[in-house]
Design an enzyme around this catalytic site. Structure first.
Site, PDB file in Angstrom:
ATOM      1  N   HIS A  91      45.385  39.685  51.799  1.00 20.69           N
ATOM      2  CA  HIS A  91      44.800  40.245  50.303  1.00 20.69           C
ATOM      3  C   HIS A  91      44.877  41.558  50.348  1.00 20.69           C
ATOM      4  O   HIS A  91      43.344  42.665  50.285  1.00 20.69           O
ATOM      5  CB  HIS A  91      44.005  39.189  50.217  1.00 20.69           C
ATOM      6  CG  HIS A  91      43.069  39.450  49.679  1.00 20.69           C
ATOM      7  ND1 HIS A  91      43.372  40.083  47.726  1.00 20.69           N
ATOM      8  CD2 HIS A  91      41.748  38.674  49.119  1.00 20.69           C
ATOM      9  CE1 HIS A  91      42.460  39.312  46.358  1.00 20.69           C
ATOM     10  NE2 HIS A  91      41.562  38.333  47.582  1.00 20.69           N
ATOM     11  N   ARG A 115      48.966  35.486  42.464  1.00 19.08           N
ATOM     12  CA  ARG A 115      48.590  35.112  43.377  1.00 19.08           C
ATOM     13  C   ARG A 115      49.006  34.354  43.782  1.00 19.08           C
ATOM     14  O   ARG A 115      49.613  33.514  42.807  1.00 19.08           O
ATOM     15  CB  ARG A 115      47.067  35.045  42.664  1.00 19.08           C
ATOM     16  CG  ARG A 115      46.875  33.854  43.822  1.00 19.08           C
ATOM     17  CD  ARG A 115      45.202  33.519  43.945  1.00 19.08           C
ATOM     18  NE  ARG A 115      44.114  34.901  44.373  1.00 19.08           N
ATOM     19  CZ  ARG A 115      43.119  34.627  44.640  1.00 19.08           C
ATOM     20  NH1 ARG A 115      42.230  34.349  44.342  1.00 19.08           N
ATOM     21  NH2 ARG A 115      42.447  36.048  44.847  1.00 19.08           N
ATOM     22  N   ASP A 120      34.033  35.444  55.899  1.00 18.29           N
ATOM     23  CA  ASP A 120      35.263  34.990  54.385  1.00 18.29           C
ATOM     24  C   ASP A 120      35.224  33.811  55.082  1.00 18.29           C
ATOM     25  O   ASP A 120      34.467  32.614  56.395  1.00 18.29           O
ATOM     26  CB  ASP A 120      36.282  35.303  55.407  1.00 18.29           C
ATOM     27  CG  ASP A 120      37.572  34.678  53.914  1.00 18.29           C
ATOM     28  OD1 ASP A 120      37.175  34.073  53.209  1.00 18.29           O
ATOM     29  OD2 ASP A 120      38.491  34.597  54.220  1.00 18.29           O
ATOM     30  N   CYS A 160      34.339  39.120  50.962  1.00  8.83           N
ATOM     31  CA  CYS A 160      34.858  38.303  49.765  1.00  8.83           C
ATOM     32  C   CYS A 160      34.601  37.812  48.903  1.00  8.83           C
ATOM     33  O   CYS A 160      35.328  38.233  47.376  1.00  8.83           O
ATOM     34  CB  CYS A 160      36.991  38.735  50.433  1.00  8.83           C
ATOM     35  SG  CYS A 160      36.653  37.354  51.105  1.00  8.83           S
ATOM     36  N   ARG A 175      36.696  45.596  43.278  1.00  7.62           N
ATOM     37  CA  ARG A 175      37.982  45.164  43.020  1.00  7.62           C
ATOM     38  C   ARG A 175      38.115  45.593  41.562  1.00  7.62           C
ATOM     39  O   ARG A 175      39.579  45.913  41.793  1.00  7.62           O
ATOM     40  CB  ARG A 175      37.831  43.358  42.771  1.00  7.62           C
ATOM     41  CG  ARG A 175      37.680  42.595  43.993  1.00  7.62           C
ATOM     42  CD  ARG A 175      38.085  42.867  44.813  1.00  7.62           C
ATOM     43  NE  ARG A 175      39.528  42.211  45.174  1.00  7.62           N
ATOM     44  CZ  ARG A 175      39.789  41.435  44.305  1.00  7.62           C
ATOM     45  NH1 ARG A 175      39.323  40.036  45.443  1.00  7.62           N
ATOM     46  NH2 ARG A 175      41.173  40.193  43.959  1.00  7.62           N
ATOM     47  N   GLN A 180      41.842  43.393  48.009  1.00  7.89           N
ATOM     48  CA  GLN A 180      40.729  43.092  48.332  1.00  7.89           C
ATOM     49  C   GLN A 180      40.363  44.293  49.349  1.00  7.89           C
ATOM     50  O   GLN A 180      39.107  44.700  49.412  1.00  7.89           O
ATOM     51  CB  GLN A 180      40.704  41.629  49.337  1.00  7.89           C
ATOM     52  CG  GLN A 180      38.981  41.552  49.816  1.00  7.89           C
ATOM     53  CD  GLN A 180      37.862  40.968  48.912  1.00  7.89           C
ATOM     54  OE1 GLN A 180      38.086  40.380  48.028  1.00  7.89           O
ATOM     55  NE2 GLN A 180      37.271  41.609  48.050  1.00  7.89           N
TER      56      GLN A 180
HETATM   57  N1   CP Z   1      37.928  37.351  46.665  1.00  3.36           N
HETATM   58  C1   CP Z   1      38.674  36.446  45.446  1.00  3.36           C
HETATM   59  O1   CP Z   1      40.012  37.501  45.511  1.00  3.36           O
HETATM   60  O2   CP Z   1      38.352  36.577  44.729  1.00  3.36           O
HETATM   61  P1   CP Z   1      38.275  35.488  43.825  1.00  3.36           P
HETATM   62  O3   CP Z   1      39.685  33.869  44.335  1.00  3.36           O
HETATM   63  O4   CP Z   1      37.944  34.835  42.602  1.00  3.36           O
HETATM   64  O5   CP Z   1      39.612  36.007  42.916  1.00  3.36           O
HETATM   65  N1  NVA Z   2      40.676  33.605  52.997  1.00  2.00           N
HETATM   66  C1  NVA Z   2      40.596  33.393  51.079  1.00  2.00           C
HETATM   67  C2  NVA Z   2      39.920  34.252  50.287  1.00  2.00           C
HETATM   68  C3  NVA Z   2      39.599  34.220  49.035  1.00  2.00           C
HETATM   69  C4  NVA Z   2      39.653  35.682  48.708  1.00  2.00           C
HETATM   70  C5  NVA Z   2      41.632  32.374  51.083  1.00  2.00           C
HETATM   71  O1  NVA Z   2      42.133  32.436  51.125  1.00  2.00           O
HETATM   72  O2  NVA Z   2      41.409  31.890  50.002  1.00  2.00           O
END
Ligand code: CP
Ligand code: NVA
Length: 309
Positions: free
Chosen positions: A135, A108, A227, A267, A295, A138
Site C-alpha cells: 500500500h 485497488r 492496522d 492507516c 493521503r 498510504q
Molecule cells: N487507509 C485506507 O486505504 O483506507 P480505505 O480502505 O478507506 O481506502
Molecule cells: N491491511 C488493511 C489495510 C487497509 C487500508 C487491508 O488490506 O485491509
C-alpha cells in the site's frame, strides 16, 4: 512510458531516496497551496483518471477523487461490480482500453500480479491504491505525517504492532530507501513476507527488526503504528485472529511503555477495542486524522510525479 516522461507508482523502492524525498517535498508545497484556498493551480486541467476498485474504500477513493478534482482534473470511480477485472474482462484488455480514454489509472486490487499486469499493458501511469502485497500511497502519506509531527523521518523509530501485512511490506520497502528504525512486532506465524523482509535488511539502509514481544519492542518508539488484524479478503479469519493476536492490542499501557512523546498512527479503518483501544485513538498523541488527510496531499504529489508534471 519513461520515454515520454510517465512513471508508474507501484512500490516505494522503485524509486531512489532523492525521488521519494522530492515527492514528499512537493506534497508539502501542494498541500500548502490547496489549504490556503488557492484554486488557480490546475496542473491536471483537461486530464482524467480511471479508478478501479476491486475492494471497498473510503480514504483512497475520496482522497484520490477529491485531489484530482482540486488540481483541475476529473476522476471516475469504477467499483467492484463495474469492470470485474479478471472475471468479466482480462486485465491486459482493461489496461489498454482505459489507456485510450484516461491519462492515468489508479487501482485497488486483490492479487499484486493484477497491478503489475495493469502497469505492463497500460500506456499511461498506473498508481497502486493497495494490493494484498502493499500500500505505497498510504506509507507516503505516513512519511509526510511523521515529517510534519516528529520533524523528520530519518532516524525515527517506528514500531508497527500487529499483522505482518501489506502495510508492513510498504514500510519495509520505504526502509530500503530512507534510513530509519523500523520494528514489526507480530505473533509468530504472522511475520511479513520473508523475502521482502530479507531484501529490505540486505539493502542496508535502515535498522529493521521483526520481533515478538510488544512490551519490549515499543520502548523508545517515536511512532506506534497499528492496522486491522484481519485485512480485506481475510474477514472470515477475524475470530481466529482475535485469539492469536491477544497481547498485540495497542492500549494505554503499551503507549505508556513507549513514553509520553510517542505518537499513535493507524492507516484506518480501525476496529476500536480490537487492535487499538478507543482511548488510544482518541488520545492527544493520536495523529490518525492528520495522517488520513495526508493521503490526499501525498497522492497529489505522486500523481504529478507520475505524469511528469
Ligand atoms: N487507509 C485506507 O486505504 O483506507 P480505505 O480502505 O478507506 O481506502
Ligand atoms: N491491511 C488493511 C489495510 C487497509 C487500508 C487491508 O488490506 O485491509
Amino acid at each position: 512510458k519513461a520515454e515520454v516522461g510517465l512513471t508508474d507508482f507501484i512500490h516505494i523502492n522503485d524509486f531512489d531516496k532523492e525521488t521519494i524525498l522530492k515527492i514528499l517535498e512537493r506534497a508539502k508545497e501542494v498541500k500548502a497551496l490547496v489549504k490556503s484556498g488557492e484554486r488557480t493551480y490546475l496542473p491536471l486541467k483537461g486530464k482524467t483518471m480511471a479508478m478501479i476498485f476491486a475492494k471497498p474504500s473510503m480514504r483512497t477513493r475520496v482522497s484520490f477523487e477529491t485531489g484530482f478534482y482540486l488540481l483541475g482534473g476529473h476522476a471516475l470511480y469504477l467499483g467492484p461490480d463495474d469492470i470485474q477485472m479478471g472475471k468479466r474482462e482480462e486485465t491486459r484488455d482493461v489496461a489498454r482500453v482505459l489507456s485510450r480514454y484516461n491519462d492515468i489509472i489508479m487501482a485497488r486490487v486483490f492479487a499484486h500480479q493484477d497491478i503489475l499486469d495493469l502497469a505492463k499493458y497500460a500506456t499511461v501511469p498506473v498508481i497502486n491504491g493497495l494490493t494484498d502485497f502493499n500500500h505505497p500511497c498510504q506509507i507516503m502519506a505516513d512519511a509526510l505525517t511523521i515529517i510534519e509531527h516528529v520533524g523528520q523521518l530519518e532516524g525515527t523509530k517506528v514500531v508497527y504492532v500487529g499483522d505482518g501485512n501489506n502495510i508492513v511490506h510498504s514500510w519495509l520497502l520505504l526502509a530500503s530507501v530512507i534510513p530509519f528504525h523500523f520494528v514489526c512486532v507480530c505473533p509468530r506465524g504472522f511475520e511479513p513476507d520473508p523475502r521482502t523482509a530479507k531484501n529490505a535488511i540486505k539493502a542496508g539502509v535502515s535498522k529493521i527488526e521483526i520481533v515478538y514481544d510488544p512490551k519490549e519492542a515499543v520502548k523508545g518508539a517515536d511512532v506506534i503504528y497499528s492496522d486491522v488484524w484481519a485485512s480485506m479478503g481475510q474477514k472470515e479469519e477475524a475470530e481466529y485472529r482475535r485469539k492469536v493476536f491477544q497481547g498485540f492490542q495497542v492500549d494505554e499501557e503499551l503507549m505508556k511503555l513507549a513514553g509520553p512523546n510517542a505518537y499513535f498512527m493507524h492507516c484506518l479503518p480501525a476496529e476500536r477495542g480490537v487492535e487499538v483501544t478507543d482511548g488510544v485513538i482518541e488520545s492527544p498523541n493520536s495523529i490518525v486524522f492528520p495522517q488520513a488527510e495526508n493521503r490526499m496531499h501525498a497522492q497529489n504529489a505522486i500523481m504529478l510525479h507520475a505524469l511528469g508534471l
